[in-house]
Design an enzyme around this catalytic site. Structure first.
Site, PDB file in Angstrom:
ATOM      1  N   HIS A   1       0.843  -1.188   0.000  1.00  0.00           N
ATOM      2  CA  HIS A   1       0.000   0.000   0.000  1.00  0.00           C
ATOM      3  C   HIS A   1       0.883   1.244   0.000  1.00  0.00           C
ATOM      4  CE1 HIS A   1       0.955  -0.942   4.215  1.00  0.00           C
ATOM      5  NE2 HIS A   1       1.096   0.366   4.316  1.00  0.00           N
TER       6      HIS A   1
ATOM      7  N   HIS B   1       5.889   6.173  -1.287  1.00  0.00           N
ATOM      8  CA  HIS B   1       6.658   4.961  -1.546  1.00  0.00           C
ATOM      9  C   HIS B   1       5.832   3.747  -1.157  1.00  0.00           C
ATOM     10  CE1 HIS B   1       7.185   5.552   2.751  1.00  0.00           C
ATOM     11  NE2 HIS B   1       7.492   4.268   2.839  1.00  0.00           N
TER      12      HIS B   1
END
Length: 190
Positions: free
Chosen positions: A42, A127
């Site tokens: 995620h 990220h």
């Protein structure tokens, strides 16, 4: 509940990343890293930590409003990098980063306004973590290998509120368990 707000990449994106990670895991020294699992991939927008159950309904409602005020936007996973001298190896993000950061700011604000106690504020760096290490680790070969990686592009259409349960068994390699508590569509009327 231990909660965070996130963008969850679609199946074709996680499949492409899984193929890349499989190749990374064949590099020398890969067994020295703790690789994250596909179910937990995620893009964290805001980490709330332990949240009292009575705050969750207000937090969910505020996140829903934040999502409604944000138009859908495009992203791609591309390249990679590290944090903390190899303590975290990650896939990078490209696309409409201005809207992604706006959504992250709104998710953080939703937590604050719902009364969620927050630690220090950190500058948002989009990220997706693929591996971690307890100690400093030379991940340069992995970062270099990720340089050529590009996932399929996708349109972010919702914001997820996710619960994470940390491993408790003490079994090496056990992964946290993630459960999506709520999903709020982006750009919806209301």
């Amino acid at each position: 509940m231990r909660l965070f707000a996130a963008v969850l990449p679609p199946e074709d994106v996680t499949a492409a990343l899984a193929a890349e990670v499989a190749a990374l895991r064949k590099l020398p020294g890969a067994e020295g890293l703790r690789w994250t699992g596909r179910p937990g991939w995620h893009l964290t927008l805001a980490f709330y930590g332990e949240v009292d159950d009575d705050l969750v309904p207000d937090l969910s409602a505020r996140l829903e409003r934040a999502a409604h005020r944000t138009a859908p936007f495009g992203l791609t996973l591309r390249g990679g990098g590290q944090f903390g001298h190899g303590r975290a190896l990650w896939a990078g993000v490209e696309g409409d980063l201005a809207t992604l950061r706006l959504l992250a700011d709104r998710a953080e604000s939703a937590g604050r306004r719902a009364g969620v106690e927050r630690g220090e504020h950190r500058r948002y760096k989009p990220h997706l973590s693929v591996a971690r290490s307890r100690n400093a680790y030379d991940v340069r070969p992995y970062v270099e290998a990720l340089d050529a990686f590009t996932s399929p592009a996708w349109t972010v259409t919702d914001l997820a509120l996710v619960r994470s349960d940390l491993p408790r068994s003490g079994v090496p390699g056990e992964q946290p368990r993630y459960e999506t508590v709520a999903r709020s569509p982006l750009g919806a009327s209301g």
